[in-house]
Design a protein around this motif. Structure first.
Motif, PDB file in Angstrom:
ATOM      1  N   GLU A 170       0.843  -1.207   0.000  1.00  0.00           N
ATOM      2  CA  GLU A 170       0.000   0.000   0.000  1.00  0.00           C
ATOM      3  C   GLU A 170       0.877   1.255   0.000  1.00  0.00           C
ATOM      4  O   GLU A 170       0.594   2.223  -0.717  1.00  0.00           O
ATOM      5  CB  GLU A 170      -0.920  -0.009   1.217  1.00  0.00           C
ATOM      6  N   ARG A 171       1.941   1.221   0.762  1.00  0.00           N
ATOM      7  CA  ARG A 171       2.866   2.362   0.798  1.00  0.00           C
ATOM      8  C   ARG A 171       3.519   2.560  -0.570  1.00  0.00           C
ATOM      9  O   ARG A 171       3.673   3.681  -1.046  1.00  0.00           O
ATOM     10  CB  ARG A 171       3.918   2.132   1.875  1.00  0.00           C
TER      11      ARG A 171
ATOM     12  N   ARG B 267       1.085   4.176  -2.883  1.00  0.00           N
ATOM     13  CA  ARG B 267       0.966   5.614  -2.604  1.00  0.00           C
ATOM     14  C   ARG B 267       2.165   6.377  -3.171  1.00  0.00           C
ATOM     15  O   ARG B 267       2.000   7.453  -3.751  1.00  0.00           O
ATOM     16  CB  ARG B 267       0.843   5.866  -1.098  1.00  0.00           C
TER      17      ARG B 267
END
Length: 165
Positions: free
Chosen positions: A3-4, A7
């Motif tokens: 997820e990081r 992003r």
């Protein structure tokens, strides 16, 4: 991708899209993009092997923004839906800041020297066109040699016809 990581990648693409829209593709360096999004070079090169790969991601980013800004295209079932889509599009172009520049259209002249990116851009236009063509087909458009829903959606240049959606 974590997820990081998603992003970070999205931040890089969004910064590149913004800068390329404001300055142009040629005038936007990778260092400019990194400064704008706060990412490091290792992160940039982890997600993109070259500026060309980043530009391809920007093309997709711009397409997704266009489609998100025109939700009626995906849900066009009545002529009122079509008229609402057209009215929305016209009002967007008549905004208080003047005519709206198409984020894909503005890339056309800048990328005409790169055949790989021309293919990416053509594919994005064809995807956008396919939404309108499908909506017009649902509204009762009938394929004929003179006027098809695809031709009604947009008449592509004869040297690069879109694939019918």
């Amino acid at each position: 991708m974590t997820e990081r990581g998603q992003r970070t990648r999205s931040a890089i693409v969004a910064a590149a899209a913004q800068l390329m829209s404001e300055r142009g593709v040629a005038a936007t360096s990778l260092d400019d993009v990194l400064a704008a999004c706060g990412a490091g070079k290792s992160q940039l090169y982890h997600y993109f092997g070259s500026k060309q790969e980043l530009i391809a991601a920007v093309i997709d980013h711009q397409l997704q923004g266009i489609l998100a800004g025109q939700p009626r295209l995906e849900h066009m079932h009545t002529w009122e839906d079509f008229e609402g889509w057209a009215a929305d599009l016209l009002s967007m172009h008549a905004g208080p800041d003047g005519p709206y520049a198409c984020p894909l259209g503005s890339l056309v002249g800048e990328l005409d020297g790169d055949p790989a990116l021309q293919i990416e851009l053509d594919s994005a236009f064809c995807t956008w066109e396919s939404y309108l063509a499908r909506g017009l087909t649902r509204l009762g458009g009938r394929e004929s040699s003179a006027t098809t829903p695809t031709r009604a959606a947009w008449q592509p240049p004869p040297w690069r016809p879109c694939r019918a959606g």
